[in-house]
Structure formats: C-alpha cells, structure tokens
Design an enzyme around this catalytic site. Structure first.
Site, PDB file in Angstrom:
ATOM      1  N   ASP A 183       0.822  -1.209   0.000  1.00 29.37           N
ATOM      2  CA  ASP A 183       0.000   0.000   0.000  1.00 29.37           C
ATOM      3  C   ASP A 183       0.857   1.262   0.000  1.00 29.37           C
ATOM      4  O   ASP A 183       2.076   1.216   0.213  1.00 29.37           O
ATOM      5  CB  ASP A 183      -0.905   0.013   1.234  1.00 29.37           C
ATOM      6  CG  ASP A 183      -1.956  -1.076   1.215  1.00 29.37           C
ATOM      7  OD1 ASP A 183      -2.252  -1.593   0.121  1.00 29.37           O
ATOM      8  OD2 ASP A 183      -2.490  -1.403   2.300  1.00 29.37           O
TER       9      ASP A 183
ATOM     10  N   TYR B 257       5.841 -10.003   6.727  1.00 36.89           N
ATOM     11  CA  TYR B 257       5.908  -8.557   6.959  1.00 36.89           C
ATOM     12  C   TYR B 257       6.448  -8.318   8.362  1.00 36.89           C
ATOM     13  O   TYR B 257       6.194  -9.117   9.274  1.00 36.89           O
ATOM     14  CB  TYR B 257       4.529  -7.911   6.853  1.00 36.89           C
ATOM     15  CG  TYR B 257       4.045  -7.642   5.449  1.00 36.89           C
ATOM     16  CD1 TYR B 257       4.226  -6.390   4.861  1.00 36.89           C
ATOM     17  CD2 TYR B 257       3.387  -8.628   4.724  1.00 36.89           C
ATOM     18  CE1 TYR B 257       3.763  -6.136   3.573  1.00 36.89           C
ATOM     19  CE2 TYR B 257       2.925  -8.380   3.432  1.00 36.89           C
ATOM     20  CZ  TYR B 257       3.121  -7.124   2.865  1.00 36.89           C
ATOM     21  OH  TYR B 257       2.672  -6.880   1.596  1.00 36.89           O
TER      22      TYR B 257
END
Length: 259
Positions: free
Chosen positions: A53, A111
């Site tokens: 994002d 992540y």
C-alpha cells in the site's frame, strides 16, 4: 523470451504503493520507466510478487521481468539502478525459468511492523510511535490467536463476498528490541490492509481497550470495527517472499535502532 528474477528494496514514503496507477507515482511505475529507457521500448512485462500500500516499505520484494533479448544479470541490475530514484534499489537480478512466476510461485510472505515506544527525531518515516504504555505480554497472548487457518474478514478492506478471506497464518511473533516493539507476520498471503488492521488491533489490546476475547470474537464474525484501529503505513515493511525450499527468517531485527 528471457525471464529474470529481480529482488528489490524500497522506501515507500513517496509512493502510492507498488502497483502502477494512473496519475500516481508508484514503485512498479518507476521500475517500468527505467526499463523502457534501458530497452528502448515497452515490449516487456514486469510482475511483482505482491502489492504494498501507499507509504509501505519493502526489504525484499520480488518481481519477474520478461524482455526480448538476453542481458547479463549484473549488467541489467546496474543499468536499471542507474535510472532509479535513490529510494528504490534492485538488490539482485538472476536468470530464471520461463515458467517462474513471482506471485503464483510464492508459498509464503512475511511482513515486519515497527512500533516506537518513544518519540524520535529520525525514525518517523519507518515507525509508528505509540505514546501510550503498551502491555506487551497481553499483545503476545492475543497474537497467538491469529495463527493457523483463520478467516480475516474482520481484518481487511477486501470484500468477503468477492474473494476468500481465509488465510493460513504461520506465525505472529513479537519482540521488544530497545525502544521498539517488532511484530513479524508470516502467512500464505495477505489481504488488503490486513497486516495494518491486525497490528492496530493488537495495539488496542496493549492499550487495554481490547483483550483476547475481543480478538476471538472478531475472528468468528464479520465486523468493520478494526478499520478504525488501522496502523500507520510508515511502520510496515514487506520483509520476504518465500518460494519452495526457502528457509524462514529467524532473526527479528529492526531496520533502524532506537537506543
């Protein structure tokens, strides 16, 4: 047509995410622009392993690049890097099979999220500073609830009626390192905003606004409650893309140091 595997790192602060968008600056767009200059045309394909994002960083994004001629990998790396802005860097270029697919062949992704427990003059672009005192042990107990095959419909902006929201979460690991709390999430794949909503919910547990029972409830129901807890993109890093046979990352280290 030769295919190359690219390993890429980038700071996402100035970009509207990975994927090419009209009227927006993206990481993929910068790479495509550099490749056009190198090859003198746009008859190639650059496909990433996954989207990040706006504002999200990557320590190890993977992409495959199809071109119309053979180039020595180190030469291709240098030529494209010379044309990229300083906050995008190709770490490595490798020859790969024509059947290799950066996204479809990936078996897991990880992540890392960085929470700062103190204000910093230097780290703002790479952490989420939480002023409140956080109960780390409560967060760790709640984090375990996300592991295994779970339905993350309450932790994503994806529409459950349009795609499956079930994800195999291999691990949610949390450690305190100096003045930072590090959270690693390793899963088969991730949904839109999923990591940031999971992290934001864990922070609410740490603030004692939620507890493990709330996490259990949200994993069993459909709710948009967690959207208002969404963590800042600044602290999020795509850490690694895993392919068959790859060993999982073990050490959990910050990308910056807060003593």
């Amino acid at each position: 047509m030769p295919r190359y595997k690219l390993s890429i790192e980038y700071e996402g602060t100035r970009y509207s995410g990975w994927q090419v968008q009209k009227n927006a600056r993206t990481v993929q767009g910068e790479l495509i622009g550099a490749a056009k200059t190198v090859f003198g045309h746009d008859r190639f394909e650059l496909m990433g392993a996954g989207r990040t994002d706006a504002g999200v960083h990557a320590l190890h994004q993977v992409a495959h690049l199809d071109v119309d001629r053979k180039v020595a990998p180190i030469q291709l790396q240098r030529q494209i890097n010379d044309l990229l802005p300083a906050d995008i860097n190709i770490l490595r270029v490798e020859n790969t099979s024509a059947t290799f697919h950066a996204r479809h062949d990936a078996v897991a992704r990880s992540y890392v999220y960085q929470i700062a427990t103190r204000r910093s003059a230097f780290a703002k672009r790479f952490v989420w500073w939480i002023k409140d005192s956080l109960d780390l042990h409560a967060m760790q107990r709640a984090a375990v609830l996300f592991e295994g095959m779970q339905d993350f419909r309450s932790f994503t902006r994806d529409e459950p009626s349009q795609k499956s929201t079930k994800v195999l979460m291999e691990e949610v690991r949390m450690e305190k390192v100096g003045e930072m709390i590090l959270i690693r999430l390793t899963a088969s794949h991730f949904l839109w905003n999923m990591v940031r909503q999971v992290v934001g919910s864990l922070v609410e547990v740490g603030r004692r606004n939620m507890d493990s029972r709330d996490i259990e409830r949200l994993l069993k129901t459909e709710s948009d409650e967690t959207r208002r807890y969404t963590a800042s993109p600044s602290g999020l890093f795509l850490e690694h893309i895993y392919y068959k046979g790859d060993e999982r990352q073990r050490n959990l280290s910050p990308t910056i140091t807060l003593l």
